[in-house]
Write an enzyme that holds these catalytic residues in place. Structure first.
Site, PDB file in Angstrom:
ATOM      1  N   HIS A  41       0.825  -1.204   0.000  1.00 14.29           N
ATOM      2  CA  HIS A  41       0.000   0.000   0.000  1.00 14.29           C
ATOM      3  C   HIS A  41       0.864   1.261   0.000  1.00 14.29           C
ATOM      4  O   HIS A  41       2.078   1.223   0.213  1.00 14.29           O
ATOM      5  CB  HIS A  41      -0.920   0.005   1.217  1.00 14.29           C
ATOM      6  CG  HIS A  41      -0.154  -0.100   2.504  1.00 14.29           C
ATOM      7  ND1 HIS A  41       0.541   0.958   3.058  1.00 14.29           N
ATOM      8  CD2 HIS A  41       0.056  -1.149   3.333  1.00 14.29           C
ATOM      9  CE1 HIS A  41       1.132   0.576   4.168  1.00 14.29           C
ATOM     10  NE2 HIS A  41       0.852  -0.704   4.368  1.00 14.29           N
TER      11      HIS A  41
ATOM     12  N   ASP B 227       4.017  -4.944   3.112  1.00 10.56           N
ATOM     13  CA  ASP B 227       5.427  -5.283   2.925  1.00 10.56           C
ATOM     14  C   ASP B 227       5.695  -6.743   3.267  1.00 10.56           C
ATOM     15  O   ASP B 227       6.574  -7.378   2.675  1.00 10.56           O
ATOM     16  CB  ASP B 227       6.330  -4.353   3.744  1.00 10.56           C
ATOM     17  CG  ASP B 227       5.848  -4.130   5.160  1.00 10.56           C
ATOM     18  OD1 ASP B 227       4.988  -4.894   5.652  1.00 10.56           O
ATOM     19  OD2 ASP B 227       6.326  -3.166   5.795  1.00 10.56           O
TER      20      ASP B 227
END
Length: 398
Positions: free
Chosen positions: A33, A299
């Site tokens: 994101h 991540d």
């Protein structure tokens, strides 16, 4: 690096050794994101600073307006690149089903998918799919969803073997921990960031592991400093002057070390990467020419997939192994005139300055997969090796 970037950006794809022209079948992106406000407790309670923390314009964990604009810019760049590959049309709206975007259920991932879609195909109202916000999506959070067998003792053994011990991992990061104290500038004689003993224990629900100590504490603070810089909140005119890109890159090693615990050890990678990786394989194997799948997550998703595939994550402006906002692993399915299929893997990022300035500069580098010395890997071997790396029927993978 320029040579490597050229390989990934080349519009006329060709086999490196055979010289046969290759056509793009489909492109799949697994993306983190965009720039968000810090998570509550990300900079741990007890962290001291010489200046007050900047004030964020959105609630904790939410994508910022600046972060959304950066993803729109990235989407525009990717549209030009993908059109050059033949995966998307040069102009106008993609055909129905040609672009599929699926996000995790957090606000920051849903909003990131929407912003990226706006840049990729402005005015086209591309659908952005996701589960209801109160559900756990096992594609992005497989441990929390409990979709794979998990033995905390085996997980801890794998992590300790991979890191050499979490206490030694912290010891190796002592220079970065010292620099973090300098950047925070609290003036304390000992430390600005909490220094607790390293400890690795099973989580209360038995579906994961909990890490305590310097790596856990400092990794979040380092990430907050990066997010502040990318958002444009620091360095300010009278505070946070020490947080410049070179320092952020060095401090990024503290955040990257978190993945040496949670996603890179073989036992963890198999479980963290399995569900999403299998969906990536399905998307790459889908019939038809051209098109794009985007999985907008975190991540942890990018680092787990990279670990399962044995590919390094190294990008300009960041510590090795760290994943910036908007960073993505890109998988390109290729076929030559004889019908031979292969996969090329790229790593796409924008530098901290590009994120801060809303620049269209994008780094796309081709990375070798699983020890191959060429820029592609046969599709069948790619499938086989990934499936082997994500097996969960073994209790001790070190």
């Amino acid at each position: 690096m320029a040579q490597v970037l050229l390989i990934c950006a080349t519009l006329a794809w060709a086999g490196a050794s055979q010289g046969r022209p290759m056509r793009v079948e489909r492109v799949v992106m697994v993306m983190r994101h965009g720039v968000r406000a810090p998570i509550v407790g990300e900079a741990p309670e007890g962290t001291l600073t010489g200046d007050p923390w900047p004030t964020w314009p959105v609630p904790p964990e939410h994508l910022t307006a600046h972060g959304a604009k950066a993803l729109v810019v990235l989407g525009r760049s990717d549209r030009r690149w993908l059109a050059g590959l033949g995966a998307l049309p040069q102009r106008g709206c993609p055909a129905p089903g040609q672009v599929r975007i699926w996000t995790n259920t957090a606000q920051r991932t849903i909003a990131s998918g929407q912003a990226f879609a706006e840049g990729l195909a402005p005015g086209c109202a591309l659908p952005v799919g996701h589960r209801p916000p109160d559900e756990v999506d096992p594609l992005f959070e497989p441990l929390r969803a409990g979709v794979a067998p998990f033995d905390p003792a085996a997980a801890i053994a794998s992590i300790q073997a991979y890191t050499g011990g979490v206490d030694r991992l912290a010891a190796r990061l002592q220079p970065e921990l010292n620099e973090l104290d300098r950047v925070l500038g609290c003036g304390e004689a000992e430390a600005c960031s909490p220094r607790r003993p390293s400890r690795l224990t099973p989580s209360a629900d038995g579906r994961g592991v909990d890490l305590a100590g310097p790596v856990r504490d400092a990794s979040g603070t380092a990430q907050v400093l990066l997010l502040q810089y990318a958002e444009g909140l620091s360095p300010g005119r009278s505070s946070w002057r020490a947080v410049e890109p070179d320092a952020l890159k060095r401090l990024g090693a503290l955040h990257a070390a978190l993945f040496d615990v949670f996603t890179r050890p073989p036992y963890m990678a198999a479980r963290q990467a399995g569900p999403l990786g299998r969906r990536v394989l399905e998307a790459l194997d889908a019939p038809g020419a051209g098109g794009l799948d985007v999985f907008m997550g975190h991540d942890t998703n990018v680092t787990a997939l990279a670990a399962a595939l044995g590919v390094p994550l190294d990008a300009p402006g960041y510590a090795k192994g760290d994943v910036p906002p908007g960073g993505a692993l890109i998988f390109v399915s290729l076929v030559d005139a004889a019908g031979n299929r292969s996969v090329r893997v790229c790593y796409q990022t924008q530098s901290p300055d590009a994120l801060r300035r809303l620049s269209g500069r994008v780094s796309r580098s081709t990375i070798e997969v699983l020890g191959h010395d060429r820029d592609t890997i046969p599709f069948g071997e790619f499938q086989r090796r990934f499936r082997e790396a994500t097996r969960t029927d073994q209790t001790a993978l070190h």
